[in-house]
Design an enzyme around this catalytic site. Structure first.
Site: not given
Ligand code: A5P
Length: 233
Positions: A42, A99, A110, A118
């Site tokens: 995602t 990230d 996240g 995930e």
């Protein structure tokens, strides 16, 4: 005055980062083969993955997605997406963003609130490939660490996670709250253990090096490949 403008002249930082995200996604799509069972992550980097996969015109594919947003984007470019239950088999490859990526292979994920799904896909994959633009590579991990928590007793869960606060964002794909752990990350393994053992926590966004097979980081001079600690299945 110069006759030769510098590289990337006229392009904003945002456009350069987007180019890097696309380059990492295209490199990862090249790892996918006909007939594979593929998990889709995602985020804004993964958003470039679906068109790259569609462009390869692969045959006999079985895709599953970590979020409704990814499922919608995949379907829009002609990829058929199944639920994990429909696939009922371990995945050959999962490709996802991050990230933060530390030198020792620890990840924070996240930012898009989908890290629980995930992590489930990554754990079910023979090969977990992380794709990222250059700014995601950090010298050491730092807050925030996303933590998916249940609504029930959320105030107590947040107290136990302190320092932490609820993030003002839509719920996770499973309808839960997203909190951010805001403290130091001196020892990711110890913190991962603490977060995982806190009552009310569904899943946290620290991914251990042993989950990761490959890290593809796109920078100004191309895509760099780092091998992860997860051995090929
Ligand atoms: C989604 O929940 C996240 O784990 C993303 O993979 C991560 O936040 C990276 O997202 P971007 O590719 O949008 O930076």
């Amino acid at each position: 005055v110069t006759d030769h403008p510098p590289p990337n002249s006229g392009r904003s930082d945002g456009q350069i980062t987007d180019d890097q995200k696309r380059a990492a996604a295209v490199a990862a799509a090249a790892l996918v083969e006909d007939g594979m069972y593929v998990g889709l992550g995602t985020g804004s980097t993964v958003a470039y993955l679906m068109p790259a996969l569609a462009a390869r015109d692969l045959k006999g594919m079985h895709y599953t997605a970590s979020s409704p947003a990814t499922a919608t984007a995949a379907t829009a470019v002609g990829l058929t997406v199944h639920s994990p239950e429909e696939l009922n088999r371990r995945l050959d490859i999962v490709i996802d963003g991050a990230d933060q990526i530390a030198p020792d292979g620890w990840l924070i994920k996240g930012g898009g609130a989908a890290h629980t799904r995930e992590k489930i896909l990554a754990a079910a994959a023979a090969r977990f490939v992380v794709i990222a633009s250059a700014e995601k590579a950090v010298a050491s991990l730092h807050a925030p660490v996303p933590v998916e928590i249940l609504h029930f007793g959320a105030t107590w869960t947040l107290e136990a996670l302190a320092p932490a606060k609820l993030r003002d964002c839509p719920p996770s794909p499973d309808g839960n709250l997203i909190a951010d752990y805001l403290g130091a990350i001196d020892d990711p393994a110890a913190l991962a253990s603490r977060l995982a053992s806190t009552a009310g926590v569904v899943e946290h966004g620290l991914f251990a090096p042993g989950m990761v097979s490959d890290i593809l980081i796109a920078g100004p001079s191309g895509v760099t490949h780092r091998s992860g600690a997860k051995a090929p299945a």
